[in-house]
Design an enzyme around this catalytic site. Structure first.
Site, short mmCIF file in Angstrom:
data_model
loop_
_atom_site.label_atom_id
_atom_site.label_comp_id
_atom_site.label_asym_id
_atom_site.label_seq_id
_atom_site.Cartn_x
_atom_site.Cartn_y
_atom_site.Cartn_z
N ASP A 350 4.27 -10.31 3.62
CA ASP A 350 4.07 -9.19 3.55
C ASP A 350 2.56 -8.69 2.59
O ASP A 350 1.94 -9.51 1.60
CB ASP A 350 4.78 -8.22 2.89
CG ASP A 350 4.87 -8.46 0.99
OD1 ASP A 350 5.63 -9.38 1.19
OD2 ASP A 350 5.92 -7.09 0.32
N GLU A 351 1.76 -7.41 2.32
CA GLU A 351 0.75 -6.94 1.81
C GLU A 351 -0.58 -8.06 1.56
O GLU A 351 -0.63 -8.68 0.50
CB GLU A 351 1.61 -6.86 0.20
CG GLU A 351 2.51 -5.62 0.27
CD GLU A 351 3.09 -4.63 -0.86
OE1 GLU A 351 3.35 -3.55 -1.18
OE2 GLU A 351 3.31 -5.69 -1.73
N VAL A 352 -0.71 -8.42 2.43
CA VAL A 352 -1.93 -9.74 2.12
C VAL A 352 -3.00 -8.65 2.17
O VAL A 352 -3.39 -8.29 3.16
CB VAL A 352 -2.13 -10.24 3.78
CG1 VAL A 352 -2.82 -12.10 3.60
CG2 VAL A 352 -0.32 -11.09 3.59
#
Length: 553
Positions: A350-352
């Site tokens: 997530d949230e890369v």
């Protein structure tokens, strides 16, 4: 003006969900806002039939009798639940006035049927050793039924069903008016969970939780029939997981490598404590983002960020173009799979942020050589696919956060997609349309605080409320309440989680029916139950009291 608007909004919200909201200056009648039930279980069983009358349990005499299969899981559960029965009696006796006489008026009560001196437990098949996805948790419980006068019988095909049935039996106990014994209404229950994955995520990286806090959380999960402890064990801020293969990760990445780490023995303790309660422990090692603390102990793992043509001294996600990154993860995941007996491992994703990748000339050159210039989602796919292949080669299954799919990564069949953000219904429709199992957390973020009694907002969430075929909806395997820990530590963990996570627990166990008028009094009793068992839980429904509760005993 702003305060008045806030009050009006709260009143409107309360009117919509069935909760009474009172300003503290408003004149109201004395007494609790919600009167608790007595001996009503949480989560609500699928089917329950009540008969006239009740039986009386005398804790000093009562026993559990195992008449078929037996094992360590069952024997440990008997010890726990016998202690619960004794504790229920003792708390009542401690809170009674010494001057108050103890009568036994129930003997003359026409509803009194008999003494219940034992619960017979029939485990119909040999014990399984480890809990797992889609394990059978069905049980049947009969107490003083017409075909079983003066007796009680718990039956299940599995030890997991027996555990859930014993919890229900313990919750059916209520203190009789004399205070001398415990009453159980005559009833027949047939019960099973709506979803097989009913979890709680705990983030132990933003703040470190001592081992007792984690074990207490598992105890509370058992009371709520939750069966997955999702251990988000490391993140950007700290790396408290002690790896035998890469000890430098915690030595350099933990807040304090002597006091704020989970040793292999600690982890085994958590796994065993959970196993005895029918709870799976799924570790999460989130990457390629959320890995700043990893880089402190593993040089060259993270991507150097550039400002113009020179490195700026900061680092981004895991470097996806170096073979050394994959060599590291192959050894790291192999150790994790050996340590955690669970068949699933959460790989994150997530949230890369792509900004650092986009600034790095080596990565840009690599992308150009692969004809994916500008397509950082495709670069992420290359990285994630390598990790998925590693996990499969280790005979483990993978979970990933939804961004992995949203960014266009082609996922192997059976990869579970964890939905946490955006439009939950649209995301579930998309995930299941592609044939992937789905896990829901979007509506159950416990770190998102609202007004008191906000468990109602968690209770309204239904993981299957999206447009899709029955086949699609069958791919939703359950959900998790998430306790992210930016602003929580051991001092406020339990009352932040409970009873709010209990709302999610019932939605994941019980039928789809939604009735606050019925749920409010049971939740009021359940909060008292949690506190009486040593689980600090915040009030659920406004002013009230717990008549037989010894807090933090």
């Amino acid at each position: 003006m702003l305060r008045l608007l806030t009050v009006c909004l709260l009143v409107l919200a309360a009117a919509c969900n069935g909760t009474r909201y009172y300003n503290r200056h408003t004149k109201v009648s004395p007494g609790p806002w919600v009167t608790a039930t007595s001996g009503q279980p949480w989560p609500k069983p699928q089917q329950i039939v009540n008969y006239d009358g009740y039986v009386v349990v005398r804790p000093s005499i009562f026993t559990f009798q195992v008449t078929k299969e037996n094992c360590d899981l069952l024997q440990e559960a008997i010890k726990r639940y016998y202690n619960v029965i004794i504790q229920t009696r003792d708390i009542n006796m401690r809170t009674r006035s010494h001057r108050e006489p103890i009568s036994k008026g129930w003997k003359k009560d026409p509803q009194f049927r008999a003494y219940l001196d034992s619960l017979e437990i029939q485990l119909m098949a040999p014990c399984e050793d480890l809990p797992y996805l889609h394990m059978d948790e069905h049980y049947e419980l009969r107490i003083n039924t017409p075909d079983l006068p003066g007796a009680a019988l718990l039956t299940s095909q599995t030890v997991w069903g027996v555990l859930r049935g014993m919890e229900t039996f313990s919750q059916l106990l209520s203190i009789d008016d004399s205070g001398a014994a415990l009453k159980v209404n005559s009833s027949a229950i047939m019960d099973f969970p709506r979803y097989s994955h009913r979890g709680l995520l705990l983030d132990t990286a933003r703040h470190f939780y001592p081992l007792p806090a984690i074990l207490q959380t598992l105890d509370a999960m058992e009371i709520n029939k939750m069966n997955v402890f999702h251990w988000h064990i490391v993140d950007d801020n700290s790396f408290p997981y002690e790896s035998a293969v890469f000890p430098q990760l915690s030595e350099k990445g933990a807040y304090n490598h002597r006091t704020h780490v989970y040793t292999r023995e600690d982890i085994r303790t958590v796994i065993e404590h959970a196993r005895l309660r029918g709870i799976r422990v799924i570790p999460e090692f989130d990457s390629p983002g959320h890995t700043e603390s990893w880089g402190l102990g593993q040089p060259d793992l993270l991507t150097p960020c550039y400002s113009g043509s020179t490195p700026d001294g900061t680092f981004g996600p895991v470097d996806p173009i170096l073979e050394t990154s994959y060599e590291f993860f192959n050894k790291f995941l192999a150790e994790a799979v050996e340590l955690f007996p669970e068949k699933y491992i959460h790989l994150g994703g997530d949230e890369v942020s792509f900004d650092c990748w986009a600034s790095n000339p080596d990565i840009l050159q690599f992308m150009e050589s692969r004809n994916i210039t500008g397509n950082f989602g495709k670069l992420e796919e290359i990285y994630i696919q390598r990790l998925l292949d590693m996990t499969a080669n280790l005979s483990a299954n993978s979970l990933v956060w939804q961004e992995v799919l949203d960014n266009g990564v082609i996922l192997p069949e059976g990869t579970v997609v964890h939905v946490w953000t955006g439009d939950m219904e649209e995301e579930l429709e998309k995930v299941t349309a592609e044939g992937h199992p789905a896990l829901v957390s979007a509506c159950w973020y416990l770190d998102h605080l609202a007004s008191g009694g906000d468990w109602h907002k968690f209770y309204t969430c239904d993981p299957n409320s999206f447009n899709g075929t029955e086949e699609q909806k069958s791919l939703v395997i359950g959900g998790e309440a998430c306790m992210w820990s930016e602003f929580a530590d051991a001092s406020n963990l339990s009352p932040r989680v409970w009873p709010r996570a209990a709302a999610a627990a019932e939605r994941l166990w019980s039928s789809v029916a939604l009735d606050f008028n019925e749920a409010d009094p049971r939740m009021e009793e359940h909060v008292c139950r949690l506190n009486s068992r040593g689980i600090p839980a915040q009030p659920a429904n406004g002013p009230g009291y717990c008549p037989y509760t010894a807090y933090y005993h």
